[in-house]
Design a protein around this motif. Structure first.
Motif, PDB file in Angstrom:
ATOM      1  N   GLU A   1       9.736-110.413  70.015  1.00  0.00           N
ATOM      2  CA  GLU A   1       8.521-110.727  69.094  1.00  0.00           C
ATOM      3  C   GLU A   1       7.116-110.121  69.653  1.00  0.00           C
ATOM      4  N   LEU A   2       7.048-109.988  70.875  1.00  0.00           N
ATOM      5  CA  LEU A   2       5.656-109.456  71.435  1.00  0.00           C
ATOM      6  C   LEU A   2       5.772-107.891  71.277  1.00  0.00           C
ATOM      7  N   ALA A   3       7.045-107.412  71.435  1.00  0.00           N
ATOM      8  CA  ALA A   3       6.959-106.018  70.948  1.00  0.00           C
ATOM      9  C   ALA A   3       6.698-105.478  69.524  1.00  0.00           C
ATOM     10  N   GLY A   4       7.304-106.410  68.767  1.00  0.00           N
ATOM     11  CA  GLY A   4       6.632-106.382  67.268  1.00  0.00           C
ATOM     12  C   GLY A   4       5.257-106.308  67.157  1.00  0.00           C
ATOM     13  N   THR A   5       4.607-107.466  67.724  1.00  0.00           N
ATOM     14  CA  THR A   5       3.207-107.444  67.763  1.00  0.00           C
ATOM     15  C   THR A   5       2.417-106.391  68.259  1.00  0.00           C
ATOM     16  N   LEU A   6       2.909-105.771  69.485  1.00  0.00           N
ATOM     17  CA  LEU A   6       2.437-104.535  69.825  1.00  0.00           C
ATOM     18  C   LEU A   6       2.653-103.484  68.885  1.00  0.00           C
ATOM     19  N   TYR A   7       3.784-103.370  68.216  1.00  0.00           N
ATOM     20  CA  TYR A   7       3.780-102.203  67.092  1.00  0.00           C
ATOM     21  C   TYR A   7       2.774-102.255  66.039  1.00  0.00           C
ATOM     22  N   ASP A   8       2.376-103.698  65.675  1.00  0.00           N
ATOM     23  CA  ASP A   8       1.404-103.642  64.689  1.00  0.00           C
ATOM     24  C   ASP A   8       0.232-103.308  65.109  1.00  0.00           C
ATOM     25  N   SER A   9      -0.340-103.621  66.436  1.00  0.00           N
ATOM     26  CA  SER A   9      -1.454-103.540  66.874  1.00  0.00           C
ATOM     27  C   SER A   9      -1.695-101.995  66.930  1.00  0.00           C
ATOM     28  N   LEU A  10      -0.728-101.012  67.504  1.00  0.00           N
ATOM     29  CA  LEU A  10      -0.924 -99.691  67.640  1.00  0.00           C
ATOM     30  C   LEU A  10      -1.027 -98.963  66.463  1.00  0.00           C
ATOM     31  N   ARG A  11      -0.152 -99.738  65.247  1.00  0.00           N
ATOM     32  CA  ARG A  11      -0.388 -98.630  64.024  1.00  0.00           C
ATOM     33  C   ARG A  11      -1.488 -99.078  63.391  1.00  0.00           C
TER      34      ARG A  11
ATOM     35  N   GLY B   1      -4.991 -87.771  70.181  1.00  0.00           N
ATOM     36  CA  GLY B   1      -4.199 -86.769  69.264  1.00  0.00           C
ATOM     37  C   GLY B   1      -3.066 -86.351  69.995  1.00  0.00           C
ATOM     38  N   ASN B   2      -3.180 -86.026  71.167  1.00  0.00           N
ATOM     39  CA  ASN B   2      -2.009 -85.634  72.185  1.00  0.00           C
ATOM     40  C   ASN B   2      -1.225 -86.338  72.468  1.00  0.00           C
ATOM     41  N   GLN B   3      -1.350 -87.652  72.342  1.00  0.00           N
ATOM     42  CA  GLN B   3      -0.880 -88.868  72.647  1.00  0.00           C
ATOM     43  C   GLN B   3       0.195 -89.369  71.470  1.00  0.00           C
ATOM     44  N   LYS B   4      -0.421 -88.926  70.195  1.00  0.00           N
ATOM     45  CA  LYS B   4       0.255 -89.269  69.059  1.00  0.00           C
ATOM     46  C   LYS B   4       1.312 -88.201  68.803  1.00  0.00           C
ATOM     47  N   GLN B   5       1.265 -87.007  69.826  1.00  0.00           N
ATOM     48  CA  GLN B   5       2.129 -86.059  69.514  1.00  0.00           C
ATOM     49  C   GLN B   5       3.141 -86.099  70.471  1.00  0.00           C
ATOM     50  N   MET B   6       2.966 -86.727  71.718  1.00  0.00           N
ATOM     51  CA  MET B   6       4.281 -86.594  72.744  1.00  0.00           C
ATOM     52  C   MET B   6       4.529 -87.951  73.225  1.00  0.00           C
ATOM     53  N   ASN B   7       3.822 -89.196  72.905  1.00  0.00           N
ATOM     54  CA  ASN B   7       4.106 -90.474  73.306  1.00  0.00           C
ATOM     55  C   ASN B   7       5.118 -90.997  72.395  1.00  0.00           C
ATOM     56  N   TYR B   8       6.371 -91.365  72.920  1.00  0.00           N
ATOM     57  CA  TYR B   8       7.382 -91.943  72.019  1.00  0.00           C
ATOM     58  C   TYR B   8       7.031 -92.950  70.988  1.00  0.00           C
ATOM     59  N   ALA B   9       6.342 -93.911  71.850  1.00  0.00           N
ATOM     60  CA  ALA B   9       5.793 -95.227  71.224  1.00  0.00           C
ATOM     61  C   ALA B   9       4.960 -94.993  69.870  1.00  0.00           C
TER      62      ALA B   9
ATOM     63  N   ARG C   1       5.285 -92.041  67.832  1.00  0.00           N
ATOM     64  CA  ARG C   1       5.919 -91.471  66.419  1.00  0.00           C
ATOM     65  C   ARG C   1       5.562 -92.189  65.189  1.00  0.00           C
ATOM     66  N   ALA C   2       4.991 -91.176  64.313  1.00  0.00           N
ATOM     67  CA  ALA C   2       4.660 -91.571  63.054  1.00  0.00           C
ATOM     68  C   ALA C   2       5.742 -92.129  62.094  1.00  0.00           C
TER      69      ALA C   2
END
Length: 472
Positions: free
Chosen positions: A156-166, A201-209, A211-212
């Motif tokens: 549940e915390l991971a799902g919350t983190l996903y929303d925060s990042l996006r 921008g570089n993190q959007k390219q190479m950070n697995y978490a 990925r668009a």
């Protein structure tokens, strides 16, 4: 505008000093705060704000002391409820610093109070992002540390983190500079880069978490996969950061209590203190106080103290080089170990001159280990105390893996009478292991100097190499 990252390698932690037009903000300060005060004074500036990204688990922040010494308010994001006076900011709330503006972005997931601070320049352009443990370089904050406090599962915390990042971070411009709270080596993540500053921008390219095309389900699976148990001292550091703590000057004054060999021995017997030897491993091998534990100041000192001593209230007595006593006490206090009772005056040499009993560790070069293996025709017993992933990647044939973090769970595996060999990667961890084993009455061990690196260079037969990234 002045932005300075103050990076502390032993904690893999980044604090930040931001200055504009004579006023300063400090983000996630270390426990010893005088350097921040001195820096501001030397620049003719005053500290206006102390921003905290969350209740840190891996170190004790200097926020409380810095606020007491400067009068600057402590600022947290939503959901924080500290026991001391602080500003709990609202999502989107702004704080002016000279020509600059900090915008509070509530980004829960690592913890529920986790907050990222967006810095806008004098023209109102998004310039930098101080991400705390929400976004690292190459990784994101682990979502399992706040489960009990948040009454949520790690999923549940991971799902919350996903929303925060996006919703809060990924929509920002690619040229925004990312300043995280930690780098490679921190236990707050699992896949961090060695670099400590990057563009979004570089993190959007190479950070697995980031990925668009990543779904929430995929994110939850990847972020929670392979998480190692957090160090035992983490919850106690959270408690100190949330409730407050003693001034570090008091902690240092208590620890700088010089004890004669007789007084040191009496204190150890009367208090049940851990006798912590912080010298070099070679010095410890040549001679040490029976029952003392080696964790050298020149290795990954504080993480290993936290992992192995665990209880921050545990009394500690130090055996250390005289000119490094204050450094040792300070580094212990950074992770909440404030109960240093004193140190052995004159060091180990004074102990020997007092004709006190001492012990040694048999430690041999890798070439001698190779010869012993040849003489034993591969029948000797070898224990590898590296992490499981290191061991699975490559190890000495027929070696047993007893990771240092779990060594107390493996005591029954060590033979009672037969001589056995212990090694790690480079020699630091194996000496820690040797000290723990000897303190438990297991003395029939031989340490291999230089660890697996030296063993392999000596030509000892090992398993085929497997890239650690392919192991699950």
């Amino acid at each position: 505008m002045k932005i300075e990252q103050i990076y502390t390698g032993c904690l893999a932690q980044g604090a930040y000093y931001i200055e504009s037009k004579g006023v300063v903000a400090i983000i996630d300060p270390l426990r010893e705060v005088q350097p921040y005060i001195d820096k501001a004074e030397s620049n003719g500036a005053t500290i206006k704000y102390i921003f905290e990204t969350h209740f840190h688990a891996d170190f004790v922040s200097g926020h409380v002391t810095l606020s007491e010494k400067t009068g600057a308010p402590i600022i947290y994001g939503p959901n924080a409820n500290p026991s001391f006076k602080a500003i709990t900011a609202k999502d989107g709330q702004e704080f002016k610093l000279g020509d600059l503006t900090f915008v509070v972005l509530h980004t829960p997931g690592h913890t529920m109070e986790s907050t990222t601070y967006l810095l806008k320049d004098k023209n109102g352009k998004d310039y930098a992002l101080f991400t705390g443990d929400t976004l690292f370089l190459g990784d994101v904050g682990r979502p399992d540390l706040a489960q009990k406090a948040a009454h949520m599962t790690q999923e549940e915390l991971a799902g919350t983190l996903y929303d925060s990042l996006r919703n809060k971070i990924m929509p920002l411009s690619d040229d925004v500079t990312v300043y995280p709270a930690h780098g490679a080596g921190s236990a707050c993540g699992k896949n961090m880069m060695k670099e400590t500053v990057d563009t979004l921008g570089n993190q959007k390219q190479m950070n697995y978490a980031l990925r668009a095309d990543m779904t929430k389900e995929e994110f939850i699976k990847e972020v929670t996969d392979g998480l190692l148990p957090p160090p035992a001292y983490f919850p106690m550091n959270v408690k100190l950061n949330k409730e407050g703590y003693r001034d570090i000057d008091e902690v240092i004054a208590q620890g700088e209590n010089a004890l004669s060999p007789d007084a040191f021995e009496a204190a150890a017997n009367e208090t049940g203190a851990v006798m912590l030897d912080t010298r070099h491993q070679n010095d410890f091998a040549k001679g040490h106080i029976p029952g003392s534990i080696f964790i050298g100041i020149d290795g990954s000192f504080t993480p290993w103290v936290g992992d192995l001593i665990k209880d921050v209230k545990q009394p500690i007595l130090l055996i250390a080089d005289k000119d490094r006593i204050e450094e040792v006490i300070t580094r212990l206090s950074r992770v909440g170990f404030d109960n240093t009772l004193g140190y052995l005056d004159g060091g180990f040499e004074a102990w020997k001159k007092a004709s006190k009993e001492y012990d040694t560790v048999t430690s041999i070069p890798a070439a001698e280990f190779k010869q012993a293996e040849k003489d034993a025709q591969n029948e000797m017993t070898v224990f590898d105390v590296r992490k499981k992933s290191e061991f699975l990647s490559e190890h000495v044939l027929n070696a047993h893996n007893t990771p240092l973090t779990e060594i107390n769970d493996h005591l029954a595996e060590y033979p009672d009478n037969e001589t056995f060999y212990v090694h790690c990667a480079g020699g630091y961890r194996s000496m820690i292991a040797a000290s723990i084993l000897k303190s438990r009455g297991i003395h029939n061990l031989i340490d291999v100097q230089g660890g697996f690196k030296a063993i392999k260079e000596a030509g000892v037969e090992t398993t085929d190499y497997v890239c650690p990234s392919t192991l699950k």
